[in-house]
Motif scaffolding. Structure first.
Motif, mmCIF file in Angstrom:
data_model
loop_
_atom_site.group_PDB
_atom_site.id
_atom_site.type_symbol
_atom_site.label_atom_id
_atom_site.label_comp_id
_atom_site.label_asym_id
_atom_site.label_seq_id
_atom_site.Cartn_x
_atom_site.Cartn_y
_atom_site.Cartn_z
ATOM 1 N N ASP A 56 0.839 -1.188 0.000
ATOM 2 C CA ASP A 56 0.000 0.000 0.000
ATOM 3 C C ASP A 56 0.879 1.244 0.000
ATOM 4 N N VAL A 57 0.537 2.175 -0.873
ATOM 5 C CA VAL A 57 1.278 3.423 -1.034
ATOM 6 C C VAL A 57 0.339 4.581 -0.735
ATOM 7 N N SER A 58 0.844 5.570 -0.004
ATOM 8 C CA SER A 58 0.125 6.834 0.194
ATOM 9 C C SER A 58 1.070 7.971 -0.145
ATOM 10 N N ILE A 59 0.544 8.938 -0.886
ATOM 11 C CA ILE A 59 1.311 10.124 -1.262
ATOM 12 C C ILE A 59 0.482 11.325 -0.840
ATOM 13 N N PHE A 60 1.079 12.185 -0.027
ATOM 14 C CA PHE A 60 0.390 13.345 0.517
ATOM 15 C C PHE A 60 0.818 14.591 -0.244
ATOM 16 N N LEU A 61 -0.159 15.390 -0.650
ATOM 17 C CA LEU A 61 0.099 16.560 -1.484
ATOM 18 C C LEU A 61 -0.229 17.847 -0.739
ATOM 19 N N GLY A 62 0.486 18.910 -1.099
ATOM 20 C CA GLY A 62 0.188 20.235 -0.582
ATOM 21 C C GLY A 62 -0.880 20.889 -1.443
ATOM 22 N N GLU A 63 -1.403 21.988 -0.978
ATOM 23 C CA GLU A 63 -2.466 22.680 -1.713
ATOM 24 C C GLU A 63 -1.999 23.194 -3.070
ATOM 25 N N ASN A 64 -0.685 23.345 -3.242
ATOM 26 C CA ASN A 64 -0.156 23.779 -4.533
ATOM 27 C C ASN A 64 0.152 22.596 -5.458
ATOM 28 N N GLY A 65 -0.192 21.363 -5.033
ATOM 29 C CA GLY A 65 0.034 20.177 -5.852
ATOM 30 C C GLY A 65 1.389 19.530 -5.666
ATOM 31 N N SER A 66 2.215 20.087 -4.789
ATOM 32 C CA SER A 66 3.539 19.506 -4.548
ATOM 33 C C SER A 66 3.431 18.312 -3.592
ATOM 34 N N ILE A 67 4.451 17.485 -3.580
ATOM 35 C CA ILE A 67 4.485 16.305 -2.718
ATOM 36 C C ILE A 67 4.967 16.712 -1.328
ATOM 37 N N CYS A 68 4.162 16.391 -0.318
ATOM 38 C CA CYS A 68 4.498 16.737 1.072
ATOM 39 C C CYS A 68 4.928 15.528 1.896
ATOM 40 N N GLY A 69 4.537 14.337 1.468
ATOM 41 C CA GLY A 69 4.888 13.151 2.236
ATOM 42 C C GLY A 69 4.658 11.885 1.432
ATOM 43 N N LEU A 70 5.398 10.854 1.785
ATOM 44 C CA LEU A 70 5.345 9.570 1.090
ATOM 45 C C LEU A 70 5.278 8.448 2.112
ATOM 46 N N PHE A 71 4.587 7.354 1.754
ATOM 47 C CA PHE A 71 4.545 6.180 2.624
ATOM 48 C C PHE A 71 4.321 4.933 1.777
ATOM 49 N N CYS A 72 5.012 3.854 2.132
ATOM 50 C CA CYS A 72 4.803 2.551 1.505
ATOM 51 C C CYS A 72 4.975 1.479 2.574
ATOM 52 N N THR A 73 4.207 0.406 2.460
ATOM 53 C CA THR A 73 4.288 -0.677 3.440
ATOM 54 C C THR A 73 5.410 -1.672 3.153
#
Length: 91
Positions: A56-73
């Motif tokens: 499982d992958v989660s990618i967190f984005l900022g309001e400007n569309g940039s990447i703020c955080g990443l996670f993978c199991t």
């Protein structure tokens, strides 16, 4: 409408190394991303990628569309700096 501002160069720079980037591209092209969902309220991408198992992958984005955080199991996400091949495949 929300726009994600992620380029190939940005993805390559996020990768743990060039081998990880290339393997992530191969996972993407081999259609190993089997689930993809974008939650516009939370600005989060959730996906499942088939590797040795399902990860499982989660990618967190900022309001400007940039990447703020990443996670993978996957184990590599915890063991190495940078994005794993599963995250690269999703991006």
């Amino acid at each position: 409408m929300f726009q994600i501002a992620i380029t190939d160069r940005m993805i390559e720079n996020l990768a743990a190394n060039s081998v990880t980037y290339q393997r992530g591209l191969m996972y993407y092209m081999s259609k190993r991303v089997v689930h993809f969902d974008f939650d516009e309220d939370d600005l989060r991408i959730d996906a499942t990628v088939i590797g040795n198992e399902e990860y499982d992958v989660s990618i967190f984005l900022g309001e400007n569309g940039s990447i703020c955080g990443l996670f993978c199991t996957c184990p590599a996400f915890e063991d190495y700096p940078g994005a794993c091949k599963h995250i690269i495949a999703v991006l």
